[in-house]
Design an enzyme around this catalytic site. Sequence first.
Site, PDB file in Angstrom:
ATOM      1  N   HIS A   1       2.284   6.806  11.537  1.00 54.05           N
ATOM      2  CA  HIS A   1       2.929   6.252  10.339  1.00 54.05           C
ATOM      3  C   HIS A   1       2.996   7.329   9.258  1.00 54.05           C
ATOM      4  O   HIS A   1       2.112   8.163   9.144  1.00 54.05           O
ATOM      5  CB  HIS A   1       2.151   5.020   9.825  1.00 54.05           C
ATOM      6  CG  HIS A   1       2.940   4.248   8.809  1.00 54.05           C
ATOM      7  ND1 HIS A   1       2.963   4.611   7.484  1.00 54.05           N
ATOM      8  CD2 HIS A   1       3.770   3.181   8.934  1.00 54.05           C
ATOM      9  CE1 HIS A   1       3.775   3.782   6.835  1.00 54.05           C
ATOM     10  NE2 HIS A   1       4.264   2.905   7.697  1.00 54.05           N
TER      11      HIS A   1
ATOM     12  N   GLU B   1      11.655   5.591   9.653  1.00 55.84           N
ATOM     13  CA  GLU B   1      11.440   5.137   8.267  1.00 55.84           C
ATOM     14  C   GLU B   1      11.545   6.335   7.320  1.00 55.84           C
ATOM     15  O   GLU B   1      10.642   7.162   7.297  1.00 55.84           O
ATOM     16  CB  GLU B   1      10.022   4.577   8.090  1.00 55.84           C
ATOM     17  CG  GLU B   1       9.668   3.409   8.964  1.00 55.84           C
ATOM     18  CD  GLU B   1       8.385   2.716   8.487  1.00 55.84           C
ATOM     19  OE1 GLU B   1       8.401   1.499   8.399  1.00 55.84           O
ATOM     20  OE2 GLU B   1       7.384   3.406   8.188  1.00 55.84           O
TER      21      GLU B   1
HETATM   22  O1  G3P Z   1       5.372   0.366   8.083  1.00 55.60           O
HETATM   23  C1  G3P Z   1       6.268  -0.298   7.257  1.00 55.60           C
HETATM   24  C2  G3P Z   1       6.707   0.517   6.152  1.00 55.60           C
HETATM   25  O2  G3P Z   1       6.195   1.754   5.932  1.00 55.60           O
HETATM   26  C3  G3P Z   1       7.781   0.050   5.280  1.00 55.60           C
HETATM   27  O3  G3P Z   1       7.134  -0.417   4.144  1.00 55.60           O
HETATM   28  O4  G3P Z   1       6.919  -1.764   2.156  1.00 55.60           O
HETATM   29  O5  G3P Z   1       9.023  -0.463   2.550  1.00 55.60           O
HETATM   30  O6  G3P Z   1       8.523  -2.469   3.954  1.00 55.60           O
HETATM   31  P1  G3P Z   1       7.960  -1.336   3.140  1.00 55.60           P
END
Ligand code: G3P
Length: 222
Positions: A93, A141
Amino acid sequence: MDTPIVILNYKTYLESSGIKALELANDLESAASESGITMVAVPQAADIYRVSQETSLPIFAQHVDSISPGGHTGSNLINTLIDAGISGTLINHSENRMKLADIAEVIKSCRDYEIESCVCTNNIETSKAVAALNPVAVAVEPPELIGTGIPVSQAQPEIVEDTVKEVKSINKKIKVLCGAGITTGDDMKSAMDLGADGVLLASGIIKAESPKDALLDLVSKL
Ligand code: G3P
């Protein structure tokens, strides 16, 4: 993991820690059964056993260390996490990045122990590199959107679309998820329209007044 997949990373929010980890798991479980969508809980290591005892949800760890049993104080050993109830884990992550060699080692351990591996990546190039290691899933992400409420699937659709294209061209069996800022049914629908198999998300659900309603809204447009 059946598609569409919703993976809820509990991170270290107080709203998803301790007894609240369990309340959130109950919300996930009822939203999953009402919607028929696969929902995965990703609590902190200390809450995994508690959640696994009280629900039948699939549970992932937030992080597994690339270690063998022995002298590694403070580390997360895969064997203990499996005993506690996980059926998979996030790996790498953005908030807990790992070296490529360690990512490869943990993916291999997941395969050996027959649990699922979901490797987080920050861009298309990293997604391609990780796909070569054959994890069960890759979750792209963009770090700058994490926790902002600005959904990657609408703000940076090309990163989702191109990650899907590149990863599936390496191995079409690898699931591709996207995350960062995903909150609403429109955000998830856009992700699925771009070819994703599901979403990885946190704050939009954890910080919602009613996490269960937020989860049902998330999957309402599928
Ligand atoms: O692992 C999920 C993540 O990093 C996204 O976080 O709070 O933007 O949904 P968020």
